[in-house]
Design a protein around this motif. Structure first.
Motif, mmCIF file in Angstrom:
data_model
loop_
_atom_site.group_PDB
_atom_site.id
_atom_site.type_symbol
_atom_site.label_atom_id
_atom_site.label_comp_id
_atom_site.label_asym_id
_atom_site.label_seq_id
_atom_site.Cartn_x
_atom_site.Cartn_y
_atom_site.Cartn_z
ATOM 1 N N TYR A 39 71.521 72.976 6.580
ATOM 2 C CA TYR A 39 70.711 72.620 7.746
ATOM 3 C C TYR A 39 69.978 71.328 7.424
ATOM 4 O O TYR A 39 69.582 71.113 6.280
ATOM 5 N N GLY A 40 69.778 70.499 8.410
ATOM 6 C CA GLY A 40 68.985 69.316 8.163
ATOM 7 C C GLY A 40 69.044 68.319 9.297
ATOM 8 O O GLY A 40 69.806 68.469 10.246
ATOM 9 N N LEU A 41 68.222 67.310 9.150
ATOM 10 C CA LEU A 41 68.160 66.200 10.102
ATOM 11 C C LEU A 41 68.099 64.896 9.326
ATOM 12 O O LEU A 41 67.401 64.808 8.318
ATOM 13 N N LEU A 42 68.822 63.905 9.793
ATOM 14 C CA LEU A 42 68.752 62.571 9.216
ATOM 15 C C LEU A 42 68.538 61.580 10.348
ATOM 16 O O LEU A 42 69.182 61.664 11.394
ATOM 17 N N THR A 43 67.646 60.651 10.132
ATOM 18 C CA THR A 43 67.505 59.508 11.028
ATOM 19 C C THR A 43 68.056 58.322 10.257
ATOM 20 O O THR A 43 67.553 57.985 9.184
ATOM 21 N N ILE A 44 69.117 57.718 10.794
ATOM 22 C CA ILE A 44 69.805 56.632 10.112
ATOM 23 C C ILE A 44 69.850 55.427 11.034
ATOM 24 O O ILE A 44 70.225 55.543 12.204
ATOM 25 N N THR A 65 75.854 66.967 14.529
ATOM 26 C CA THR A 65 75.592 66.522 15.889
ATOM 27 C C THR A 65 74.880 65.182 15.815
ATOM 28 O O THR A 65 73.931 65.014 15.055
ATOM 29 N N VAL A 66 75.356 64.223 16.613
ATOM 30 C CA VAL A 66 74.817 62.868 16.583
ATOM 31 C C VAL A 66 74.132 62.573 17.905
ATOM 32 O O VAL A 66 74.703 62.813 18.974
ATOM 33 N N GLU A 67 72.925 62.080 17.829
ATOM 34 C CA GLU A 67 72.214 61.595 19.016
ATOM 35 C C GLU A 67 71.928 60.123 18.785
ATOM 36 O O GLU A 67 71.281 59.754 17.814
#
Length: 71
Positions: A39-44, A65-67
């Motif tokens: 699980y996780g979130l990355l802001t790139i 999933t990409v936003e």
């Protein structure tokens, strides 16, 4: 990007971006394994040819999933 799959890793994302020749910087985030699930979130921040960016994102595969946010 959000991760919800055992096969999803930061290395997979970064590798896909690098292979496509896309410049990127990790702005914020992290990925953890909890009871064998990722699980996780990355802001790139990414910079490069739009087609190369699209190719890299599509090659990352399932579990991610990409936003997109355009500045």
């Amino acid at each position: 990007m959000s991760f919800t799959d055992e096969g999803a890793t930061e290395a997979r994302v970064f590798g896909a971006l690098a292979r496509a020749g896309v410049d990127f910087n990790l702005v914020y985030g992290g990925v953890d394994s909890i009871q064998g699930r990722v699980y996780g979130l990355l802001t790139i921040a990414v910079r490069g040819d739009a087609a190369a960016v699209d190719e890299a994102i599509s090659s990352i595969g399932s579990g991610v999933t990409v936003e997109e946010v355009h500045a």
